[in-house]
Design an enzyme around this catalytic site. Structure first.
Site, mmCIF file in Angstrom:
data_model
loop_
_atom_site.group_PDB
_atom_site.id
_atom_site.type_symbol
_atom_site.label_atom_id
_atom_site.label_comp_id
_atom_site.label_asym_id
_atom_site.label_seq_id
_atom_site.Cartn_x
_atom_site.Cartn_y
_atom_site.Cartn_z
ATOM 1 C CG HIS A 82 -1.780 1.227 1.305
ATOM 2 N ND1 HIS A 82 -2.918 1.385 0.543
ATOM 3 C CD2 HIS A 82 -1.651 2.368 2.030
ATOM 4 C CE1 HIS A 82 -3.455 2.564 0.795
ATOM 5 N NE2 HIS A 82 -2.695 3.180 1.692
ATOM 6 C CB SER A 111 2.687 -0.111 4.560
ATOM 7 O OG SER A 111 2.869 1.164 5.128
ATOM 8 C CG ASP A 167 -5.726 -0.118 2.339
ATOM 9 O OD1 ASP A 167 -6.289 0.883 1.867
ATOM 10 O OD2 ASP A 167 -5.421 -1.112 1.676
HETATM 11 N N1 LIG Z 1 -10.613 -6.755 2.016
HETATM 12 C C1 LIG Z 1 -9.517 -6.140 1.517
HETATM 13 N N2 LIG Z 1 -9.409 -5.963 0.196
HETATM 14 C C2 LIG Z 1 -8.303 -5.329 -0.314
HETATM 15 C C3 LIG Z 1 -7.300 -4.840 0.541
HETATM 16 C C4 LIG Z 1 -7.443 -5.055 1.945
HETATM 17 O O1 LIG Z 1 -6.563 -4.669 2.754
HETATM 18 N N3 LIG Z 1 -8.552 -5.706 2.395
HETATM 19 N N4 LIG Z 1 -6.219 -4.099 0.001
HETATM 20 C C5 LIG Z 1 -6.540 -3.525 -1.298
HETATM 21 C C6 LIG Z 1 -5.491 -2.725 -2.008
HETATM 22 N N5 LIG Z 1 -5.898 -1.314 -1.928
HETATM 23 C C7 LIG Z 1 -4.967 -0.470 -1.354
HETATM 24 O O2 LIG Z 1 -3.825 -0.893 -1.028
HETATM 25 C C8 LIG Z 1 -7.134 -0.834 -2.415
HETATM 26 C C9 LIG Z 1 -7.601 -1.266 -3.657
HETATM 27 C C10 LIG Z 1 -8.838 -0.810 -4.140
HETATM 28 C C11 LIG Z 1 -9.607 0.087 -3.400
HETATM 29 C C12 LIG Z 1 -10.921 0.538 -3.931
HETATM 30 O O3 LIG Z 1 -11.538 1.464 -3.411
HETATM 31 N N6 LIG Z 1 -11.383 -0.129 -5.015
HETATM 32 C C13 LIG Z 1 -12.691 0.166 -5.629
HETATM 33 C C14 LIG Z 1 -12.528 0.306 -7.135
HETATM 34 C C15 LIG Z 1 -11.467 1.363 -7.427
HETATM 35 C C16 LIG Z 1 -11.077 1.342 -8.920
HETATM 36 O O4 LIG Z 1 -11.583 0.488 -9.670
HETATM 37 O O5 LIG Z 1 -10.235 2.211 -9.280
HETATM 38 C C17 LIG Z 1 -13.651 -1.002 -5.371
HETATM 39 O O6 LIG Z 1 -13.180 -2.175 -5.257
HETATM 40 O O7 LIG Z 1 -14.852 -0.725 -5.345
HETATM 41 C C18 LIG Z 1 -9.134 0.527 -2.161
HETATM 42 C C19 LIG Z 1 -7.903 0.081 -1.666
HETATM 43 C C20 LIG Z 1 -6.993 -4.623 -2.233
HETATM 44 N N7 LIG Z 1 -8.189 -5.156 -1.671
HETATM 45 N N1 LIG Z 2 -4.448 0.841 -2.893
HETATM 46 C C1 LIG Z 2 -3.654 -0.015 -3.738
HETATM 47 C C2 LIG Z 2 -2.583 0.794 -4.426
HETATM 48 O O1 LIG Z 2 -2.744 1.979 -4.700
HETATM 49 N N2 LIG Z 2 -1.469 0.115 -4.726
HETATM 50 C C3 LIG Z 2 -0.377 0.756 -5.409
HETATM 51 O O2 LIG Z 2 -0.558 0.605 -6.818
HETATM 52 C C4 LIG Z 2 0.733 0.692 -7.431
HETATM 53 C C5 LIG Z 2 0.804 -0.382 -8.481
HETATM 54 O O3 LIG Z 2 1.940 -0.145 -9.274
HETATM 55 P P1 LIG Z 2 2.462 -1.344 -10.223
HETATM 56 O O4 LIG Z 2 1.274 -1.834 -10.995
HETATM 57 O O5 LIG Z 2 3.501 -0.638 -11.077
HETATM 58 O O6 LIG Z 2 3.039 -2.387 -9.333
HETATM 59 C C6 LIG Z 2 1.782 0.481 -6.318
HETATM 60 O O7 LIG Z 2 2.510 1.678 -6.081
HETATM 61 C C7 LIG Z 2 0.953 0.105 -5.097
HETATM 62 O O8 LIG Z 2 1.485 0.630 -3.882
#
Ligand SMILES: Nc1nc2c(c(=O)[nH]1)N[C@@H](CN(C=O)c1ccc(C(=O)N[C@@H](CCC(=O)O)C(=O)O)cc1)CN2
Ligand SMILES: NCC(=O)N[C@@H]1O[C@H](COP(=O)([O-])[O-])[C@@H](O)[C@H]1O
Length: 212
Positions: free
Chosen positions: A109, A136, A145
């Site tokens: 993240h 992280s 997250d």
């Molecule tokens: N249950 C969990 N699912 C996910 C986690 C987690 O910790 N628990 N980590 C995420 C990764 N992430 C940030 O690091 C993240 C990814 C996606 C979203 C989000 O709001 N997604 C939307 C769509 C957004 C888009 O399509 O651009 C959605 O799913 O409705 C927030 C945080 C991965 N999943």
């Molecule tokens: N909330 C999830 C999120 O924002 N993740 C971020 O998406 C990028 C993916 O880059 P990559 O496709 O080049 O690895 C990474 O920087 C990761 O930390």
């Protein structure tokens, strides 16, 4: 050799760092499949060039999030993974999915959790006047997250930085700490236990291990 399935949605620079580290024998793991929710993800090309099987699952073809996640689980389990790695996978996963891979699913993240969960972390940090930011690696739990942090890396934010400048500085650090975290898991040094990340039999601090 531990079996790793990587989920992506975009460029795949973290996927590439993981593939390269595995190819160099630095992780004790092997990427056995790459799955994307977006057909346009350049990470799929990176996997193809590395000879790794790929799968694209566009959400539009499923009734709802639960149906999507159930199918995604079935496809992932065909590859019998020891570890599932989220590398820019931009979908919130259902509780059933997270429970199924509990203790063996990681995410990277782009912030110093617990600061800036969610999306658009670099823009928010810049707009808030932060002079320090980072990334992280954490175990994935149902709390978005909010899972136990394993490793963090810090980067400065300078006054004239663009979002792209900060993203590049953060991702350079991600390409170091994600493969290292994966190596700790694949070599049996890292576990999730009683809701915390444990390394070498000892619980890590809430902010994980601070990478140099
Ligand atoms: N249950 C969990 N699912 C996910 C986690 C987690 O910790 N628990 N980590 C995420 C990764 N992430 C940030 O690091 C993240 C990814 C996606 C979203 C989000 O709001 N997604 C939307 C769509 C957004 C888009 O399509 O651009 C959605 O799913 O409705 C927030 C945080 C991965 N999943
Ligand atoms: N909330 C999830 C999120 O924002 N993740 C971020 O998406 C990028 C993916 O880059 P990559 O496709 O080049 O690895 C990474 O920087 C990761 O930390």
């Amino acid at each position: 050799m531990k079996r790793i399935v990587v989920l992506i949605s975009g460029n795949g620079s973290n996927l590439q760092a993981i593939i390269t580290a595995c190819q160099q024998g630095k992780t004790g793991g092997k990427v056995v499949a790459v799955i994307s929710n977006k057909a346009s993800a350049y990470g799929l090309q990176r996997a193809h060039e590395a000879g790794i099987p790929t799968l694209t699952l566009p959400p539009a073809t499923f009734a709802d999030r639960q149906a999507y996640d159930q199918h995604l689980m079935a496809e992932i389990d065909r590859f019998q993974p020891d570890l599932v790695v989220l590398a820019g996978f931009m979908r919130i996963l259902s509780d059933a999915f997270v429970q199924h891979y509990s203790g063996r699913m990681l995410n990277v993240h782009p912030s110093l959790l617990p600061k800036y969960p969610g999306l658009d972390t670099h823009r928010r940090a810049i707009e808030n006047g932060e002079t320090e930011h980072g990334t992280s690696v954490h175990f994935v739990t149902q709390e978005l997250d909010g899972g136990p942090v394993i490793l963090q890396a810090r980067v400065p934010i300078f006054a004239d930085d663009s979002i792209e400048d900060v993203q590049a500085r953060v991702q350079h650090q991600e390409h170091n700490i994600y493969p290292l975290s994966i190596a700790w898991f694949c070599t049996g040094r890292l576990q999730m236990h009683e809701g915390a990340a444990w390394l070498d039999g000892k619980p890590l601090a809430p902010q994980g291990y601070a990478a140099e």
